[in-house]
Design a protein around this motif. Structure first.
Motif, PDB file in Angstrom:
ATOM      1  N   TYR A 176     -12.201 -19.316  -9.740  1.00 41.54           N
ATOM      2  CA  TYR A 176     -10.958 -18.761 -10.293  1.00 41.54           C
ATOM      3  C   TYR A 176     -11.233 -18.253 -11.694  1.00 41.54           C
ATOM      4  N   GLU A 177     -10.681 -17.069 -12.003  1.00 41.41           N
ATOM      5  CA  GLU A 177     -10.881 -16.546 -13.360  1.00 41.41           C
ATOM      6  C   GLU A 177     -10.162 -17.418 -14.374  1.00 41.41           C
ATOM      7  N   LYS A 178      -9.055 -18.002 -13.942  1.00 44.16           N
ATOM      8  CA  LYS A 178      -8.302 -18.861 -14.842  1.00 44.16           C
ATOM      9  C   LYS A 178      -7.404 -19.777 -14.023  1.00 44.16           C
ATOM     10  N   VAL A 225       0.865  -1.179   0.000  1.00 42.31           N
ATOM     11  CA  VAL A 225       0.000   0.000   0.000  1.00 42.31           C
ATOM     12  C   VAL A 225       0.905   1.233   0.000  1.00 42.31           C
ATOM     13  N   GLY A 226       0.308   2.406   0.066  1.00 38.50           N
ATOM     14  CA  GLY A 226       1.104   3.623   0.119  1.00 38.50           C
ATOM     15  C   GLY A 226       1.260   4.126   1.539  1.00 38.50           C
ATOM     16  N   SER A 227       1.886   5.293   1.643  1.00 37.68           N
ATOM     17  CA  SER A 227       2.199   5.839   2.963  1.00 37.68           C
ATOM     18  C   SER A 227       0.955   6.305   3.715  1.00 37.68           C
ATOM     19  N   THR A 228      -0.052   6.819   2.990  1.00 33.57           N
ATOM     20  CA  THR A 228      -1.271   7.277   3.674  1.00 33.57           C
ATOM     21  C   THR A 228      -2.018   6.088   4.281  1.00 33.57           C
ATOM     22  N   ASP A 229      -2.065   4.970   3.545  1.00 30.53           N
ATOM     23  CA  ASP A 229      -2.655   3.752   4.107  1.00 30.53           C
ATOM     24  C   ASP A 229      -1.872   3.293   5.334  1.00 30.53           C
ATOM     25  N   MET A 230      -0.551   3.416   5.249  1.00 34.01           N
ATOM     26  CA  MET A 230       0.286   3.029   6.393  1.00 34.01           C
ATOM     27  C   MET A 230      -0.038   3.911   7.603  1.00 34.01           C
ATOM     28  N   ALA A 231      -0.165   5.215   7.356  1.00 25.76           N
ATOM     29  CA  ALA A 231      -0.487   6.157   8.447  1.00 25.76           C
ATOM     30  C   ALA A 231      -1.829   5.797   9.070  1.00 25.76           C
ATOM     31  N   ALA A 232      -2.824   5.550   8.233  1.00 27.43           N
ATOM     32  CA  ALA A 232      -4.158   5.192   8.730  1.00 27.43           C
ATOM     33  C   ALA A 232      -4.105   3.864   9.473  1.00 27.43           C
ATOM     34  N   GLY A 233      -3.325   2.918   8.942  1.00 31.25           N
ATOM     35  CA  GLY A 233      -3.171   1.610   9.583  1.00 31.25           C
ATOM     36  C   GLY A 233      -2.513   1.727  10.952  1.00 31.25           C
ATOM     37  N   MET A 234      -1.496   2.567  11.047  1.00 32.64           N
ATOM     38  CA  MET A 234      -0.805   2.749  12.333  1.00 32.64           C
ATOM     39  C   MET A 234      -1.752   3.369  13.368  1.00 32.64           C
ATOM     40  N   ALA A 235      -2.619   4.261  12.896  1.00 43.21           N
ATOM     41  CA  ALA A 235      -3.518   4.962  13.820  1.00 43.21           C
ATOM     42  C   ALA A 235      -4.695   4.086  14.255  1.00 43.21           C
ATOM     43  N   THR A 236      -5.264   3.336  13.315  1.00 45.78           N
ATOM     44  CA  THR A 236      -6.539   2.648  13.600  1.00 45.78           C
ATOM     45  C   THR A 236      -6.446   1.123  13.615  1.00 45.78           C
ATOM     46  N   GLY A 237      -5.366   0.565  13.033  1.00 49.92           N
ATOM     47  CA  GLY A 237      -5.284  -0.898  12.930  1.00 49.92           C
ATOM     48  C   GLY A 237      -6.211  -1.461  11.878  1.00 49.92           C
ATOM     49  N   LYS A 238      -6.700  -0.601  10.996  1.00 50.62           N
ATOM     50  CA  LYS A 238      -7.637  -1.067   9.958  1.00 50.62           C
ATOM     51  C   LYS A 238      -7.234  -0.531   8.578  1.00 50.62           C
ATOM     52  N   ALA A 239      -7.714  -1.217   7.556  1.00 43.73           N
ATOM     53  CA  ALA A 239      -7.553  -0.727   6.185  1.00 43.73           C
ATOM     54  C   ALA A 239      -8.734  -1.194   5.345  1.00 43.73           C
ATOM     55  N   TRP A 240      -9.033  -0.422   4.291  1.00 45.81           N
ATOM     56  CA  TRP A 240     -10.106  -0.840   3.378  1.00 45.81           C
ATOM     57  C   TRP A 240      -9.529  -1.657   2.224  1.00 45.81           C
ATOM     58  N   PHE A 241     -10.296  -2.620   1.776  1.00 41.00           N
ATOM     59  CA  PHE A 241      -9.880  -3.465   0.652  1.00 41.00           C
ATOM     60  C   PHE A 241     -11.052  -3.749  -0.267  1.00 41.00           C
ATOM     61  N   LYS A 242     -10.720  -3.886  -1.537  1.00 40.05           N
ATOM     62  CA  LYS A 242     -11.684  -4.435  -2.489  1.00 40.05           C
ATOM     63  C   LYS A 242     -11.309  -5.913  -2.621  1.00 40.05           C
ATOM     64  N   VAL A 243     -12.233  -6.798  -2.326  1.00 39.54           N
ATOM     65  CA  VAL A 243     -11.936  -8.239  -2.336  1.00 39.54           C
ATOM     66  C   VAL A 243     -11.565  -8.675  -3.761  1.00 39.54           C
ATOM     67  N   PRO A 244     -10.390  -9.290  -3.923  1.00 39.10           N
ATOM     68  CA  PRO A 244      -9.952  -9.649  -5.283  1.00 39.10           C
ATOM     69  C   PRO A 244     -10.508 -10.985  -5.782  1.00 39.10           C
ATOM     70  N   SER A 245     -10.613 -11.079  -7.090  1.00 36.67           N
ATOM     71  CA  SER A 245     -10.837 -12.380  -7.725  1.00 36.67           C
ATOM     72  C   SER A 245      -9.472 -13.072  -7.792  1.00 36.67           C
ATOM     73  N   ALA A 246      -9.408 -14.258  -8.371  1.00 37.74           N
ATOM     74  CA  ALA A 246      -8.145 -14.994  -8.276  1.00 37.74           C
ATOM     75  C   ALA A 246      -7.771 -15.753  -9.544  1.00 37.74           C
ATOM     76  N   LEU A 247      -6.467 -15.906  -9.705  1.00 40.87           N
ATOM     77  CA  LEU A 247      -5.905 -16.817 -10.702  1.00 40.87           C
ATOM     78  C   LEU A 247      -5.254 -17.950  -9.929  1.00 40.87           C
ATOM     79  N   LYS A 248      -5.429 -19.173 -10.417  1.00 50.60           N
ATOM     80  CA  LYS A 248      -4.835 -20.314  -9.721  1.00 50.60           C
ATOM     81  C   LYS A 248      -3.676 -20.885 -10.529  1.00 50.60           C
ATOM     82  N   PHE A 249      -2.582 -21.136  -9.853  1.00 48.22           N
ATOM     83  CA  PHE A 249      -1.432 -21.767 -10.481  1.00 48.22           C
ATOM     84  C   PHE A 249      -1.273 -23.152  -9.852  1.00 48.22           C
ATOM     85  N   ASN A 250      -1.620 -24.161 -10.628  1.00 44.61           N
ATOM     86  CA  ASN A 250      -1.576 -25.540 -10.154  1.00 44.61           C
ATOM     87  C   ASN A 250      -0.181 -26.095 -10.427  1.00 44.61           C
TER      88      ASN A 250
END
Lengths: 162, 420
Positions: free
Chosen positions: B257-259, B139-164
Motif C-alpha cells: 500500500y502506498e499509504k 469508463v467512457g462511452s467508447t470503452d462501453m462500446a468496446a466492452g459490449m462488442a468484445t466483453g473485454k477492456a484494458w486496464f492499468k493495474v492500480p496501486s492502493a491506499l488502505k483505510f483501516n
C-alpha cells in the motif's frame, strides 16, 4: 507515428471538471458540433469565440475530474483543440481522450510555466514540449507502447477490430 | 510481493497468476453498464465501427435514469435509441421508466453484481459496487462500446491506499460523513489512479448502505475504484439477490500500500462539503449560519431505504421551513414501495416535501429541482462543482440524509442534534 501539434494556449487552473467542460444541461444530445458550441461555457464563456483550430489547452492538476461523460473530450476535440497538457489528468478523462483520439500529455513543468496566449509545439513521440513564445522546452511523459498502438490505429474501436 | 484484492480480481479476469501496479492488462468483463446519457454515444460508436452483435446480452445493463422520465424531446430521443438497441441486440438488463431506478442502486438490488466481479460502467459512479467486494470502475462511452462488442477492456493495474476502519459511528453519523471526511483529508486527487481499500475490525459496524455510499464517492478522491473487504454484511446482502457462483478475494497480508490511513468511526462528526469541490469538507464547529433554498435527498449516493429512514426520523411531525423546497427521491421502485409501506412517504408529504419517482434528476442539474442564480442547496448527492445543480452561480453543499433533513426543517445548514 510522428505526431506533432502546434498552436496558441488557452490556460486554466486546477480541478477543471467535466461539468464545466460541458454542462449536463447540454447532454441531451450526442451531436459533436452542438456539444462543442457549449465547450467550457461555465468556466470561460468566451472560449468558443476565441478558440482557433490547432490551439492547445493547458491546465494544472486533475484536469477532467468528475463525470465519465465522453462528451467532454469530444467537445474539446470538436472545438478545434489539438492537445491538452496538464499537470495531471483525472483517470476517466485520460482514458476517454485516448479512446477518442484527443492527444493529451502530462507535464507538470509545462503546466507551471506556460502562460495563456503562448505559442507552443508538442512532439508526441519524444514528449518534448517547446514554448516558442518563452523560448523554453519541457519534457512530458510520452505514451507507453500499448496506448500508442490505440492512437496509431485511430482509436480504441479500430484497434480492437484489428 | 502479495496482491491487493483489486489486483487479485484483475489478475483472475486477465487469466494471469499475478499482476503488479503499473501492468497493462486486457481483462474479461462480468458486466458492462450505461445510462441514457452515455449509452447513445456508445451506441453511435458501436454502429460506426460496424459491430452487429453484443458479446453477451445478460452481461450488459442499460438504465434510463439521468433525464428519465424523459425531460424533453431530445432526452426522449436518446432513451428511445437505447430502448431500440437493447431490443434489437438482446440486451437483457434494460431498465426503463416503471421498473428503473438510479443505476448504482438498482444493479446491486437486482443481484447483477457479485463479490469478485469485474464491472465497467459508462458512469463515473460505477465504483459503487466496490462495496460488494467487486472491482468496478467508471469508463467512457467508447470503452462501453468496446466492452459490449468484445466483453473485454484494458486496464492499468492500480496501486492502493488502505483505510483501516475501527470503532463505531455515533448517532446521526453515517457512511456519507466518513467519506466526506476522507475526501477532505486526502483531496479530490488524493487517490488519483489508485484503489481505495476499506478494511479493518470496524467494517462490521458499517451497513451495506454506508459502504455503497462510501465506495460511490471514491471517484471524488480521483480513485480508480473503492473496494471493501467481503464479510458477513456483504454475504448477507447478496445471499437472496445473486444467483450465480462467485469468488471472494482477500488482500494478501504482504500486499503493498502506498499509504495506510486509520479511520476511527467514533471520531467522525456530521460533515458538510462546501462549494465547489467535495474536498471542502467542514464540521459544524467550522462554520456559522448558512441559509438554504432547497434540499435534495436521494441519488446513487444516498437514495436507499436506510437513507430515507434517517431523513424520516428527523422530519416526522415537523415541517420544512418556509421558503425551502425539499425534494425526496427514492433511488429505485423497490425502495419507493418499501418507503410507502413503512409510512415514510406520509411523513415526507406531511412535512411538505415533494416525493419523486426514481431519477438522477437534480443531482447533475438535469431536471426535477434545478437551482436559480444565487440559490443554495443542501444535497445528499456526490458533487458540488460549479453549476452542477443548475445556474453557474448557484451553490451545492454535500451532506448526509440526516443533515439534509435537519437543514430542511431549520432552513439553514443544520446538524440533527440541533432539532432532535
Amino acid at each position: 507515428m510522428n505526431m506533432k501539434a502546434q498552436g496558441k494556449v488557452h490556460k486554466y487552473g486546477d480541478n477543471v471538471d467535466t461539468d464545466v467542460i460541458i454542462p449536463a444541461r447540454y447532454l441531451n444530445t450526442a451531436d459533436h458540433k452542438e456539444l462543442a458550441s457549449h465547450c467550457m461555457e461555465d468556466i470561460d464563456i468566451d472560449f468558443v469565440k476565441k478558440v482557433n483550430k490547432g490551439d492547445i489547452m493547458v491546465a494544472e492538476a486533475n484536469f477532467g475530474c468528475g463525470s465519465s461523460r465522453e462528451h467532454a473530450p469530444i467537445a474539446i476535440k470538436e472545438s478545434g483543440i489539438s492537445c491538452v497538457i496538464a499537470k495531471t489528468f483525472a483517470r476517466i478523462f485520460y482514458r476517454n481522450a485516448i479512446n477518442i483520439g484527443l492527444p493529451i500529455i502530462e507535464c507538470p513543468q509545462a503546466a507551471e510555466n506556460i502562460s495563456d496566449g503562448d505559442e507552443v509545439e508538442i512532439d508526441f513521440d519524444s514528449g518534448v514540449i517547446t514554448n516558442k513564445t518563452k523560448g523554453e522546452t519541457y519534457k512530458g511523459q510520452p505514451f507507453p507502447e500499448f496506448i500508442k498502438n490505440i492512437i496509431n490505429k485511430n482509436g480504441l474501436l479500430n484497434s480492437i477490430k484489428g | 510481493m502479495g496482491m491487493t484484492m483489486t489486483q487479485k480480481v484483475l489478475a483472475a479476469h486477465a487469466g494471469l497468476d499475478s499482476v503488479k501496479a503499473g501492468d497493462l492488462i486486457m481483462a474479461d468483463l462480468d458486466m458492462v453498464l450505461g445510462n441514457d446519457i452515455t449509452s447513445p454515444v456508445a451506441i453511435n460508436e458501436f454502429n460506426k465501427a460496424g459491430f452487429d452483435s453484443v458479446f453477451d446480452g445478460s452481461k450488459i445493463s442499460m438504465v434510463m435514469d439521468h433525464f428519465a422520465p424523459n425531460k424533453d424531446i431530445k432526452a426522449a430521443t436518446q432513451c428511445k435509441q437505447c430502448r431500440d438497441f437493447c431490443s434489437e441486440l438482446g440486451v437483457k438488463n434494460f431498465f426503463d421508466v416503471g421498473d428503473m431506478g438510479v443505476e448504482h442502486a438498482i444493479l446491486p438490488e437486482k443481484g447483477l453484481v457479485a463479490p469478485g466481479d469485474l464491472v465497467i460502467g459508462a458512469d463515473s459512479h460505477t465504483c459503487t459496487y466496490g462495496a460488494l467486494g467487486a472491482f468496478s470502475t467508471g469508463v467512457g462511452s467508447t470503452d462501453m462500446a468496446a466492452g459490449m462488442a468484445t466483453g473485454k477492456a484494458w486496464f492499468k493495474v492500480p496501486s492502493a491506499l488502505k483505510f483501516n476502519i475501527t470503532g463505531k459511528l455515533n448517532k446521526w453519523v453515517s457512511g456519507k460523513d466518513v467519506i466526506l471526511h476522507i475526501i477532505g483529508m486526502i483531496g479530490v486527487d488524493g487517490a488519483l489512479y489508485k484503489s481505495m481499500e476499506f478494511s479493518g475490525e470496524g467494517l462490521k459496524n458499517l451497513t451495506m448502505e454506508d459502504r455503497l455510499c462510501m465506495a460511490n464517492m471514491a471517484i471524488e478522491a480521483g480513485a480508480k475504484n473503492g473496494i471493501f473487504a467481503v464479510d458477513e454484511v456483504t454475504l448477507d446482502f447478496v445471499k437472496d439477490k445473486v444467483s450465480k457462483e462467485f469468488k471472494v478475494y482477500e488482500s494478501d497480508a504482504d500486499a503493498e500500500y502506498e499509504k495506510v490511513y486509520n479511520i476511527d468511526l467514533s471520531q467522525i462528526k456530521p460533515t458538510v462539503s462546501f462549494p465547489h469541490l467535495p474536498e471542502n469538507a467542514k464540521t459544524f464547529d467550522e462554520f456559522g449560519d448558512i441559509k438554504i433554498d432547497q434540499v435534495v435527498i436521494g441519488s446513487c449516493t444516498n437514495g436507499r431505504i436506510e437513507d430515507l429512514r434517517a431523513a424520516a426520523e428527523i422530519l416526522k411531525g415537523k415541517t420544512v421551513a418556509k421558503g425551502v423546497r425539499c425534494i425526496v427521491i427514492p433511488a429505485t421502485q423497490k425502495i419507493y414501495l418499501q418507503a410507502m409501506e413503512e409510512g415514510l412517504l406520509k411523513i415526507f408529504i406531511d412535512a411538505r416535501c415533494a416525493v419523486s419517482t426514481p431519477t438522477c434528476g437534480p443531482c447533475l442539474g438535469g431536471h426535477m429541482g434545478i437551482l436559480a442564480k444565487g440559490e443554495r442547496a443542501v444535497a445528499t448527492t456526490n458533487r458540488n462543482f460549479v453549476g452542477r445543480m443548475g445556474h453557474p452561480e448557484s451553490e451545492v453543499y454535500l451532506a448526509s440524509p440526516a443533515v439534509a433533513a435537519a437543514s430542511a426543517v431549520t432552513g439553514k445548514i443544520s446538524q440533527p442534534s440541533e432539532i432532535m
